[in-house]
Scaffold this motif. Structure first.
Motif: not given
Length: 186
Positions: A74, A78, A87
């Protein structure tokens, strides 16, 4: 990330729900952690009660690793800040008949995500207990004896989960599950 902790008797359908139905609902492939995986050798389930403590220790280690892997993935997608879409879907697939068996997974998961739920597989309200236990006995794939299934059912009834844990009931009917009033085909 999304964490779902399955709870139910052997043969109730919890493994099937966690592996096949839940990913379709969530829209993510599931990472499944289970003490049963420890007993799989070359595709054959070979249970040894003397190794049960080790199996659960390995399952807890794999759960922690799945949480760390999902967090790291993640962060890469991000950056290291900001809210985003989940995710990862991590499913704990054990019987989890008592709160003490769930606490490690629930408490650890809440350090990584707010999206943690326990999904308890239950029979339809009109089904008698003896019929549910018989069905679970007949459907369980690991040869769990009826006396063990009865003992697990008694533990689930006796040991209620803390009120502040997020728990949802999944009703298992022949050919489908019902979650939050929605019928989910098998």
């Amino acid at each position: 990330m999304i964490v779902r902790i399955m709870r139910g008797l052997p043969g109730s359908g919890k493994s099937y729900f966690g592996e096949h139905v839940l990913p379709g609902i969530v829209g993510l492939e599931a990472t499944i952690v289970s003490a049963d995986h420890f007993f799989m050798k070359d595709g054959v389930y070979s249970f040894n009660p003397k190794q049960l403590a080790i199996a659960h220790k390995v399952c807890r280690q794999k759960f922690l690793q799945a949480l760390l892997d999902a967090r790291d993935a993640q962060d890469v997608v991000n950056g290291t800040t900001g809210e985003s879409e989940p995710e990862a879907l991590i499913v704990v697939d054990n019987t989890n008949t008592m709160p003490t068996e769930i606490a490690f997974y629930y408490d650890l998961a809440t350090l990584f995500t707010k999206d943690v739920e326990i999904l308890t597989i239950e029979p339809p309200s009109i089904m008698e207990r003896k019929d549910w236990l018989k069905q679970c006995f007949e459907k369980n794939q690991h040869g769990v004896p009826m006396k063990s299934i009865e003992a697990m059912a008694d533990r689930m009834k006796k040991h209620k989960l803390p009120w502040y844990w997020k728990e949802k009931m999944v009703i298992r009917e022949e050919g489908h599950f019902i979650l939050e009033g929605k019928e989910l085909l098998v």
